[in-house]
Design an enzyme around this catalytic site. Structure first.
Site, short mmCIF file in Angstrom:
data_model
loop_
_atom_site.label_atom_id
_atom_site.label_comp_id
_atom_site.label_asym_id
_atom_site.label_seq_id
_atom_site.Cartn_x
_atom_site.Cartn_y
_atom_site.Cartn_z
N GLU A 31 0.99 -1.14 -0.15
CA GLU A 31 -0.17 -0.08 -0.03
C GLU A 31 0.90 0.91 0.17
OE1 GLU A 31 -2.21 0.73 3.55
OE2 GLU A 31 -3.73 2.18 2.46
N ARG A 258 6.44 -12.75 8.74
CA ARG A 258 7.30 -11.01 8.86
C ARG A 258 8.76 -11.36 8.95
NH1 ARG A 258 3.02 -7.40 9.83
NH2 ARG A 258 3.97 -5.93 9.35
N LYS A 268 5.16 0.44 10.14
CA LYS A 268 4.80 1.29 9.15
C LYS A 268 4.84 2.54 10.11
CE LYS A 268 2.85 0.02 5.39
NZ LYS A 268 2.19 0.36 3.94
#
Length: 744
Positions: A31, A258, A268
């Site tokens: 994104e 991850r 983020k």
RNA sequence: UGGGGAUUCGCCAAGUGGUAAGGCACUAGCUUUUGGUGCUAGCAUUCAUAGGUUCGAAUCCUAUAUCCCCAUCCA
């Protein structure tokens, strides 16, 4: 590359072999709402790497379905990251926003088949109606709306007739699903917002769960790889594609863990916080784990790629040690960059018995780096050395200059201490030394033994440079945010002194400053007037590390809970199994607690009176099948038949497992399987002996090891015999024979 | 707490019933005009725990423990 395949590549291999897909297509779908970090690099390596390995393709797709958070500058950063790492996307960058009208059509489709409805509950009500993890939710009364009404409402939502939040499109699935994600998930929301690409065209925007699977499908993606937190979303992914009855092949989702690295932050949101608070200088601050940060700091793409390869891909949440990353960059730069001399904390040295000056020819590379290149090193009476490289009261094993110990000036002469000059307050301001004129590097006839060679620069010719030293940004292994920040993560040295060739000749952008670390000419702040170098990583240092903490291994104690108590009926069954049938407690327990298993067991027992073998078969093998399928393909009668063959010695336990698997798959009778495959066991020692002899003859080293006491190898030999007989050898007999032969 | 994942050395990670790979870190020794590099050797009788099945279990069965994810109109 590792020899062993990760689980994703294993799956893909099988899918290709089975013909499920003709071509492998993956995608990297960030994104665009933040700068990519090294976790994205892992994902990039996985997706683009798989495409490369299987000669498929990987799409770079911006998942831009939330106009509130996304921006073009992030798109650019993402593209830069992929390019910098050396990957290429196919023809163009994809955007989910390019699919908005197709996505809208799919939503209409879903409404038409009564699998989606417009809900008009408030946000708060939706939350309440969803229920909790332990309580099921309840469906909105608006779910009863007719297809026509839904179609009309949805069209008007699109046309901007309603305000944000007034209505919402939901899938009609199951408000009591155990998976919360399946409780009528939201598909489309009204957003009167300007989208950075679509502009003001749309008033409704698709949610991730609806857009992602369909975007994958439309791009022909075969394997949709994402991180573990999307495991629960997999059900929606499949639901959407299945209920739309899309043509095959369709994509499937797979999840991996991850990347986490200790002493760093990867979220983020938290990264954005650091940037916005000014704790760091920007998204490309060299202390950040962003791609832009690593790039600015001087990391090479090769080192990041190699790191991603080393850490592997798996499904366990993990935290990689930063030292692994540091190893990768050192390992890469060691082979590539010139060695030069730079003094970070200078102290003046006056060579009393040297006059004039000379130029020394010095190689940029040490003997073990197969690269060529030299520069001239000016040498004179006044030089600077590192303050730490002199010690008046040296600790044990100190190798550098002391009043008693001479030291070599790298590429130049050996010097010996003569005198110390101090200021009024007792600080050392200069060291006077003698040099040995016959000790010049390469033509040394002095016979003086030194313990080390140190870096230095000539006072007159050296250049002043700014050096930025970076330490880890956080003090703790698992930082939560700004509160854990290391106040000394950046140290700026304004007056470091470097040999002139680095500035004048600029042989490279990255250097090893001898004995210190790897440095990078800052791509932004470096100017002729004020050269700036960033420290990429320090050299390994086994000297300062000598004072080490000893770690103790704590024995962890595990407290086990108790199994739930049995009810009356289960208790009765247990007693019967344990006392009458003489099953061991474990077996009796397993069967008694599981109604399905106990029925199965009792039924087979009525056909064959062999309680223990039957119980074992049911509690182990049948139980496994029951876990995997809802409907068994075999009957208690077949199990009784199979157990009968074990009991009369026709087949071994090992063969029985093989037969069982076949039976579970095909539903065929065990007798027939044994017959058609010729699985009757071989128990005759005279038949087994030659095979064993051959295997013993073929593995002399293992025989030797066995005789030296490695008794584990008995299993190896038995295994080999079983393997060559296709599992038919009677293991008990083989075991005895092998043991006897090996001990002869 | 319902559901879904996971657990193999200090940190990653192979292994899918037959001798517990490999990398990082660590520890020695050798080499070295970088306390770097390189080389050599050493690092898990044991796979979260406890039972069971098997000639043989990290791998199959049962129970337990611990950690992660899910109740955003984020992705």
């Amino acid at each position: 590359m590792n020899e062993s395949k990760d689980f994703l590549r294993t799956i893909i291999d099988e899918d290709l072999k089975s013909g499920k897909y003709k071509e492998i297509i993956t995608r990297f779908p960030p994104e665009p709402n933040g700068f990519p970090h090294i976790g994205h690099a892992k994902s990039i390596c996985i997706n683009f790497g798989i495409a490369r390995d299987f000669e498929g393709q990987c799409n770079l797709r911006m998942d831009d379905t939330d106009p509130k958070k996304e921006d073009t500058k992030y798109v650019e950063a993402l593209k830069d990251a992929v390019k910098w790492l050396g990957f290429e996307w196919n023809t163009k960058v994809h955007f989910t926003s390019d699919y908005f009208s197709k996505l809208y059509d799919y939503a209409v489709e879903l409404i038409k088949i009564d699998k989606a409805y417009v809900d008009s509950l408030s946000e708060e009500e939706i939350r309440q109606y969803r229920g909790t993890v332990t309580q099921s939710g309840k469906r909105s009364k608006y779910a009863k709306r007719s297809v026509e009404e839904n179609l009309d409402l949805f069209a008007r939502m699109k046309n901007g007739e309603f305000k944000d939040g007034e209505h919402i499109l939901r899938a009609k699935i199951d408000m009591s699903a155990a998976n919360m994600k399946m409780r009528d998930p939201l598909l489309y929301r009204i957003r009167h917002a300007n989208h950075f690409r679509a502009g003001d065209k749309w008033c409704v925007y698709p949610m991730y769960d609806f857009a992602h699977c369909l975007s994958d499908y439309m791009e022909g993606v075969s394997h949709s790889i994402c991180t573990l937190e999307f495991e629960n979303n997999r059900d929606i992914y499949n639901w959407v594609l299945n209920t739309l009855k899309l043509e095959l092949p369709r994509p499937y989702q797979y999840e991996f863990a991850r990347l986490g690295i200790n002493y760093t932050i990867m979220s983020k949101r938290k990264l954005l916080e650091l940037v916005q608070s000014g704790e760091v200088s920007g998204w490309d601050d060299p202390r950040l784990p962003t791609i832009a940060g690593y790039k600015r700091r001087g990391y090479t793409p090769e080192s990041i790629l190699n790191f991603c390869d080393q850490i592997g891909i798996a499904k366990a949440n993990s935290m990689v040690d930063v030292s692994q990353l540091e190893f990768c960059i050192r390992d890469d730069l060691n082979k590539k960059v010139p060695r030069v001399m730079c003094v970070l904390d200078p102290i003046k040295v006056n060579i009393v018995n040297y006059d004039g000056c000379e130029k020394i020819d010095a190689s940029y590379y040490p003997h073990d780096v197969p690269k060529e290149g030299t520069r001239e090193l000016p040498f004179s009476k006044d030089i600077y050395i590192e303050r730490d490289d002199f010690n008046q009261n040296p600790p044990k094993d100190y190798f550098r200059l002391t009043p008693e110990q001479p030291v070599r000036l790298k590429h130049a002469y050996i010097i010996s201490f003569k005198e110390l000059i101090k200021d009024a307050s007792g600080n050392i301001i200069e060291i006077k030394v003698n040099y040995h004129s016959d000790s010049k590097s390469g033509v040394d006839t002095s016979g003086i033994k030194v313990k080390s060679a140190i870096q230095w620069v000539s006072a007159k010719e050296c250049k002043k440079v700014e050096v930025r030293l970076y330490n880890r940004l956080f003090l703790v292994e698992n930082p939560e945010g700004i509160k854990d920040i290391n106040p000394n993560s950046l140290q700026i040295i304004k007056n470091a002194l470097i040999e002139p060739a680095v500035i004048n000749e600029k042989p490279d952008e990255r250097f090893q400053f001898e004995r210190q670390g790897y440095f990078y000419a800052d791509p932004i702040d470096y100017t002729e007037q004020n050269p700036v170098f960033n420290k990429i990583v320090a050299l390994k240092d086994s000297w300062t590390k000598k004072v080490k903490t000893t770690k103790t291994k704590a024995n962890k104690i595990q407290i086990d809970g108790e199994a739930a108590p049995m009810n009356e009926e289960q208790n009765k069954a247990f007693n019967k199994y344990a006392n009458e049938l003489k099953l061991n407690n474990e077996l009796a327990n397993i069967l008694a607690r599981d109604e399905e298993l106990s029925h199965f067991f009792e039924e087979s027992l009525s056909l064959l009176n062999s309680p223990i073998t039957l119980a074992n078969m049911v509690a182990n093998e049948v139980a496994r099948e029951l876990k995997q399928t809802t409907k068994l393909k075999f009957t208690p009668k077949q199990i009784a038949e199979l157990v009968g063959m074990i009991d009369d010695g026709t087949i071994s336990n090992k063969i029985a497992k093989q037969v069982f698997e076949e039976m579970a798959k095909s539903g065929e009778n065990p007798n027939a399987i044994v017959e058609s495959k010729g699985l009757v066991q071989i128990s005759d020692p005279s038949k087994l002996s030659p095979i064993i002899d051959e295997i013993i003859a073929k593995n002399p080293t293992n025989v030797a090891k066995f005789k030296e006491g490695n008794t584990k190898l008995l299993g190896f030999f038995v295994g080999q015999v079983l393997k060559t007989t296709g599992g038919k050898a009677n293991p008990k007999v083989v075991n005895e024979l092998v043991a006897k032969k090996l001990n002869e």
